[in-house]
Design a protein around this motif. Structure first.
Motif, mmCIF file in Angstrom:
data_model
loop_
_atom_site.group_PDB
_atom_site.id
_atom_site.type_symbol
_atom_site.label_atom_id
_atom_site.label_comp_id
_atom_site.label_asym_id
_atom_site.label_seq_id
_atom_site.Cartn_x
_atom_site.Cartn_y
_atom_site.Cartn_z
ATOM 1 N N GLU A 1 -2.007 7.582 7.601
ATOM 2 C CA GLU A 1 -1.679 8.454 6.466
ATOM 3 C C GLU A 1 -1.423 7.652 5.189
ATOM 4 O O GLU A 1 -1.800 8.081 4.099
ATOM 5 C CB GLU A 1 -0.485 9.354 6.791
ATOM 6 C CG GLU A 1 -0.794 10.418 7.835
ATOM 7 C CD GLU A 1 -1.937 11.359 7.440
ATOM 8 O OE1 GLU A 1 -2.031 11.740 6.257
ATOM 9 O OE2 GLU A 1 -2.741 11.712 8.329
ATOM 10 N N THR A 2 -0.787 6.501 5.320
ATOM 11 C CA THR A 2 -0.554 5.642 4.154
ATOM 12 C C THR A 2 -1.875 5.173 3.563
ATOM 13 O O THR A 2 -2.077 5.222 2.347
ATOM 14 C CB THR A 2 0.311 4.422 4.541
ATOM 15 O OG1 THR A 2 1.596 4.890 4.955
ATOM 16 C CG2 THR A 2 0.459 3.447 3.396
ATOM 17 N N LEU A 3 -2.785 4.748 4.419
ATOM 18 C CA LEU A 3 -4.099 4.294 3.951
ATOM 19 C C LEU A 3 -4.906 5.452 3.355
ATOM 20 O O LEU A 3 -5.559 5.286 2.323
ATOM 21 C CB LEU A 3 -4.865 3.630 5.090
ATOM 22 C CG LEU A 3 -4.305 2.284 5.540
ATOM 23 C CD1 LEU A 3 -4.876 1.880 6.888
ATOM 24 C CD2 LEU A 3 -4.574 1.214 4.490
ATOM 25 N N LEU B 1 -7.252 7.995 -1.381
ATOM 26 C CA LEU B 1 -7.509 9.232 -2.120
ATOM 27 C C LEU B 1 -6.770 9.313 -3.456
ATOM 28 O O LEU B 1 -7.278 9.901 -4.404
ATOM 29 C CB LEU B 1 -7.120 10.448 -1.266
ATOM 30 C CG LEU B 1 -7.955 10.681 -0.018
ATOM 31 C CD1 LEU B 1 -7.328 11.777 0.830
ATOM 32 C CD2 LEU B 1 -9.390 11.013 -0.367
ATOM 33 N N ASP B 2 -5.577 8.736 -3.520
ATOM 34 C CA ASP B 2 -4.722 9.005 -4.677
ATOM 35 C C ASP B 2 -4.287 7.791 -5.491
ATOM 36 O O ASP B 2 -3.661 7.962 -6.533
ATOM 37 C CB ASP B 2 -3.447 9.743 -4.213
ATOM 38 C CG ASP B 2 -3.772 11.070 -3.550
ATOM 39 O OD1 ASP B 2 -4.762 11.709 -3.959
ATOM 40 O OD2 ASP B 2 -3.044 11.455 -2.616
ATOM 41 N N PHE C 1 0.819 -1.209 0.000
ATOM 42 C CA PHE C 1 0.000 0.000 0.000
ATOM 43 C C PHE C 1 0.856 1.263 0.000
ATOM 44 O O PHE C 1 0.354 2.363 0.103
ATOM 45 C CB PHE C 1 -0.959 0.001 1.199
ATOM 46 C CG PHE C 1 -2.163 -0.860 0.950
ATOM 47 C CD1 PHE C 1 -3.354 -0.305 0.524
ATOM 48 C CD2 PHE C 1 -2.097 -2.230 1.097
ATOM 49 C CE1 PHE C 1 -4.462 -1.099 0.265
ATOM 50 C CE2 PHE C 1 -3.198 -3.033 0.840
ATOM 51 C CZ PHE C 1 -4.380 -2.466 0.423
ATOM 52 N N ARG C 2 2.156 1.101 -0.123
ATOM 53 C CA ARG C 2 3.078 2.240 -0.082
ATOM 54 C C ARG C 2 3.856 2.372 -1.383
ATOM 55 O O ARG C 2 4.236 1.384 -2.000
ATOM 56 C CB ARG C 2 4.070 2.071 1.062
ATOM 57 C CG ARG C 2 3.382 1.984 2.402
ATOM 58 C CD ARG C 2 4.351 1.781 3.512
ATOM 59 N NE ARG C 2 3.613 1.537 4.744
ATOM 60 C CZ ARG C 2 4.098 1.749 5.938
ATOM 61 N NH1 ARG C 2 5.324 2.196 6.085
ATOM 62 N NH2 ARG C 2 3.365 1.497 6.996
ATOM 63 N N ASP C 3 4.108 3.584 -1.775
ATOM 64 C CA ASP C 3 5.048 3.908 -2.860
ATOM 65 C C ASP C 3 4.845 3.135 -4.153
ATOM 66 O O ASP C 3 5.807 2.691 -4.771
ATOM 67 C CB ASP C 3 6.488 3.702 -2.382
ATOM 68 C CG ASP C 3 6.801 4.503 -1.137
ATOM 69 O OD1 ASP C 3 6.309 5.638 -1.040
ATOM 70 O OD2 ASP C 3 7.525 3.993 -0.273
ATOM 71 N N SER C 4 3.625 2.948 -4.558
ATOM 72 C CA SER C 4 3.316 2.239 -5.814
ATOM 73 C C SER C 4 3.910 0.839 -5.878
ATOM 74 O O SER C 4 4.170 0.311 -6.954
ATOM 75 C CB SER C 4 3.788 3.062 -7.018
ATOM 76 O OG SER C 4 3.139 4.310 -7.035
ATOM 77 N N ASN C 5 4.129 0.211 -4.734
ATOM 78 C CA ASN C 5 4.696 -1.136 -4.722
ATOM 79 C C ASN C 5 3.795 -2.143 -5.427
ATOM 80 O O ASN C 5 4.289 -3.041 -6.099
ATOM 81 C CB ASN C 5 4.985 -1.601 -3.293
ATOM 82 C CG ASN C 5 6.299 -1.067 -2.773
ATOM 83 O OD1 ASN C 5 7.239 -0.849 -3.531
ATOM 84 N ND2 ASN C 5 6.366 -0.842 -1.479
#
Length: 174
Positions: free
Chosen positions: A96-98, A103-104, A6-10
């Motif tokens: 914040e990651t979620l 949102l994005d 769920f982080r950094d387009s992984n």
């Protein structure tokens, strides 16, 4: 630490076949089983064998897992990914990651799971039995307050777009 999808387009990177042994490092067989299987099964042919050996040693996996299939619709391309995402959203504990993912994220499925993890929302199962599993139901992020949910839903409503209707339903019930 293993890959956090769920982080950094992984997730986008992994879905496009950019997978390495390092993605397995730090994962735990009892928590990350779906992801481990996915990583091994979808690794590029050039590194699949070394990943299988590494996984066999690290996790006790003797053979590469076979991708799961939807028995009601064998052509369902999202079935396997759904269960990986469901497993992994339950392990993501950063608000914040979620929020950023909901949102994005350009991936609607990542966004839907993040939205549900933050709000407790569950989409209605589809009328087609083959796809009725797609509710995106998951455990709400521990420690989240009603005010956090309210503010998050307000942002979604103000921005419009995905999950606006669902956010409005949640706001009317808070």
């Amino acid at each position: 630490m293993g890959v956090k999808i769920f982080r950094d387009s992984n997730w986008d990177r992994i879905r496009n076949g950019v997978i390495s042994r390092r993605d397995l490092a730090g994962l735990e067989a009892d928590k990350d089983g779906e992801l481990i299987g996915y990583l091994i099964a979808h690794a590029p042919a050039t590194c699949r064998e070394s990943m299988q050996r590494y996984a066999a040693k690290k996790f006790g996996i003797s053979e590469a897992p076979k991708p799961s299939k939807n028995t009601d619709d064998p052509n369902d391309k999202f079935y396997e990914e759904y269960f990986v995402l469901r497993e992994q959203v339950g392990l993501e504990d950063d608000f914040e990651t979620l929020k950023k993912a909901a949102l994005d994220s350009p991936d609607r499925n990542i966004a839907a799971f993040a939205f549900c993890r933050l709000t407790g929302y569950r989409f209605s199962p589809g009328d087609n039995d083959a796809y009725s599993y797609r509710t995106f139901a998951c455990v709400v992020l521990p420690g989240i307050k009603k005010e956090d949910v309210r503010e998050f839903c307000r942002i979604i409503v103000l921005r419009g777009g995905p999950f606006k209707d669902e956010a409005e339903k949640i706001l009317s019930g808070l």
